[in-house]
Design an enzyme around this catalytic site. Structure first.
Site, PDB file in Angstrom:
ATOM      1  N   SER A   1      -3.677   8.437  -6.422  1.00  0.00           N
ATOM      2  CA  SER A   1      -2.930   9.689  -6.601  1.00  0.00           C
ATOM      3  C   SER A   1      -3.512  10.520  -7.737  1.00  0.00           C
ATOM      4  O   SER A   1      -4.177   9.998  -8.628  1.00  0.00           O
ATOM      5  CB  SER A   1      -1.468   9.379  -6.911  1.00  0.00           C
ATOM      6  OG  SER A   1      -0.910   8.598  -5.880  1.00  0.00           O
TER       7      SER A   1
HETATM    8  N1  SAM Z   1      -0.593   3.443  -6.606  1.00  0.00           N
HETATM    9  C1  SAM Z   1      -1.933   3.514  -6.084  1.00  0.00           C
HETATM   10  C2  SAM Z   1      -2.972   3.688  -7.161  1.00  0.00           C
HETATM   11  O1  SAM Z   1      -2.601   3.749  -8.345  1.00  0.00           O
HETATM   12  O2  SAM Z   1      -4.171   3.749  -6.822  1.00  0.00           O
HETATM   13  C3  SAM Z   1      -2.097   4.561  -5.018  1.00  0.00           C
HETATM   14  C4  SAM Z   1      -1.325   4.233  -3.817  1.00  0.00           C
HETATM   15  S1  SAM Z   1      -1.850   4.986  -2.306  1.00  0.00           S
HETATM   16  C5  SAM Z   1      -1.293   6.642  -2.519  1.00  0.00           C
HETATM   17  C6  SAM Z   1      -0.655   4.203  -1.236  1.00  0.00           C
HETATM   18  C7  SAM Z   1      -0.912   2.730  -0.998  1.00  0.00           C
HETATM   19  O3  SAM Z   1       0.217   2.159  -0.363  1.00  0.00           O
HETATM   20  C8  SAM Z   1      -2.100   2.468  -0.085  1.00  0.00           C
HETATM   21  O4  SAM Z   1      -3.005   1.620  -0.715  1.00  0.00           O
HETATM   22  C9  SAM Z   1      -1.453   1.817   1.137  1.00  0.00           C
HETATM   23  O5  SAM Z   1      -2.286   0.890   1.791  1.00  0.00           O
HETATM   24  C10 SAM Z   1      -0.241   1.156   0.510  1.00  0.00           C
HETATM   25  N2  SAM Z   1       0.835   0.804   1.441  1.00  0.00           N
HETATM   26  C11 SAM Z   1       1.270   1.500   2.525  1.00  0.00           C
HETATM   27  N3  SAM Z   1       2.288   0.850   3.093  1.00  0.00           N
HETATM   28  C12 SAM Z   1       2.514  -0.286   2.386  1.00  0.00           C
HETATM   29  C13 SAM Z   1       3.424  -1.382   2.497  1.00  0.00           C
HETATM   30  N4  SAM Z   1       4.319  -1.426   3.459  1.00  0.00           N
HETATM   31  N5  SAM Z   1       3.374  -2.352   1.571  1.00  0.00           N
HETATM   32  C14 SAM Z   1       2.464  -2.327   0.571  1.00  0.00           C
HETATM   33  N6  SAM Z   1       1.557  -1.326   0.420  1.00  0.00           N
HETATM   34  C15 SAM Z   1       1.588  -0.321   1.315  1.00  0.00           C
END
Ligand code: SAM
Length: 214
Positions: free
Chosen positions: A58
């Site tokens: 993000s």
């Molecule tokens: N917080 C992260 C960082 O600091 O880099 C960025 C997060 S990114 C915007 C969203 C993440 O959520 C992705 O890596 C995606 O694979 C993960 N995600 C999506 N659905 C999920 C789930 N049900 N459980 C765990 N992770 C999930």
């Protein structure tokens, strides 16, 4: 002035970020170590950057706004859903300190591996490979829960895994014609009653899994 200090000055001058602990954590954690090598020169641009598997780290202002809204403190146990690069977990770890703990869940194995490797020197962070859309019951309850992917609704299981006086932050798909998400903050009081606030419009990748879009 370098780009990192420019961002800090922008947040301070505009009063977008007033939480000094969030700013100190941003100062301390090297974002350049959480982006792919080809994006290192853009690590302090205020934009999201691609990581692996079509996901993103993000943009710095979003990370700071969510960190500030979470109101975490020393000693807190925090659950993050969506490890991605591990950067948000590292920022939160700085705030909860040595007496706190950050658990971060990722559903995509490639990204779990990426986050785990980026976080290898952070002793109080536990990266977990699992569907976190319904939280992580094994270590509940949590003082704070932060979801960094867009949910169709607030999963009730996340509220259930929050301690009294806890706070949950989650982007929930907006019903507005403009699309995007509303950043929802839910505060649980000392009697377990919840209060919901809308902190404004954001844009995130979708939350997968049982509590997400499957
Ligand atoms: N917080 C992260 C960082 O600091 O880099 C960025 C997060 S990114 C915007 C969203 C993440 O959520 C992705 O890596 C995606 O694979 C993960 N995600 C999506 N659905 C999920 C789930 N049900 N459980 C765990 N992770 C999930």
């Amino acid at each position: 002035m370098n780009k990192k200090d420019e961002l800090i000055n922008y947040w301070k001058d505009s009063k977008i970020i007033t939480d000094e602990r969030a700013i100190e954590a941003f100062r301390k954690i090297p974002r350049e170590k959480f982006v792919l090598p080809e994006y290192v020169d853009r690590a302090y641009n205020d934009i999201p950057l691609p990581i692996l598997a079509g996901q993103t780290i993000s943009q710095p202002t979003t990370v700071m706004l969510m960190t500030q809204a979470l109101e975490a403190g020393e000693g807190d146990k925090v659950l993050e859903v969506g490890s991605g690069s591990g950067y948000q977990a590292a920022i939160l770890n700085e705030i909860v300190g040595k007496s706190g703990k950050v658990l971060t869940i990722e559903i995509i194995p490639e990204l779990h591996k990426f986050a785990k490797s980026n976080l290898k020197n952070y002793k109080n962070i536990k990266p977990i490979l699992s569907d976190g859309s319904l939280g992580y019951n094994a270590e509940a309850p949590y003082d704070r829960i932060i979801v960094t992917a867009a949910a169709p609704r607030v999963p009730q299981q996340l509220i259930a895994q929050l301690k009294n006086n806890g706070i949950l932050i989650i982007p929930v798909n907006s019903e507005s014609v403009f699309g995007g998400q509303d950043m929802i903050r839910i505060k649980k009081n000392s009697n377990g009653k919840t209060k919901e606030e809308n902190l404004g419009a954001f844009s995130f990748v979708p939350l997968r899994g049982k509590g997400g879009y499957e």
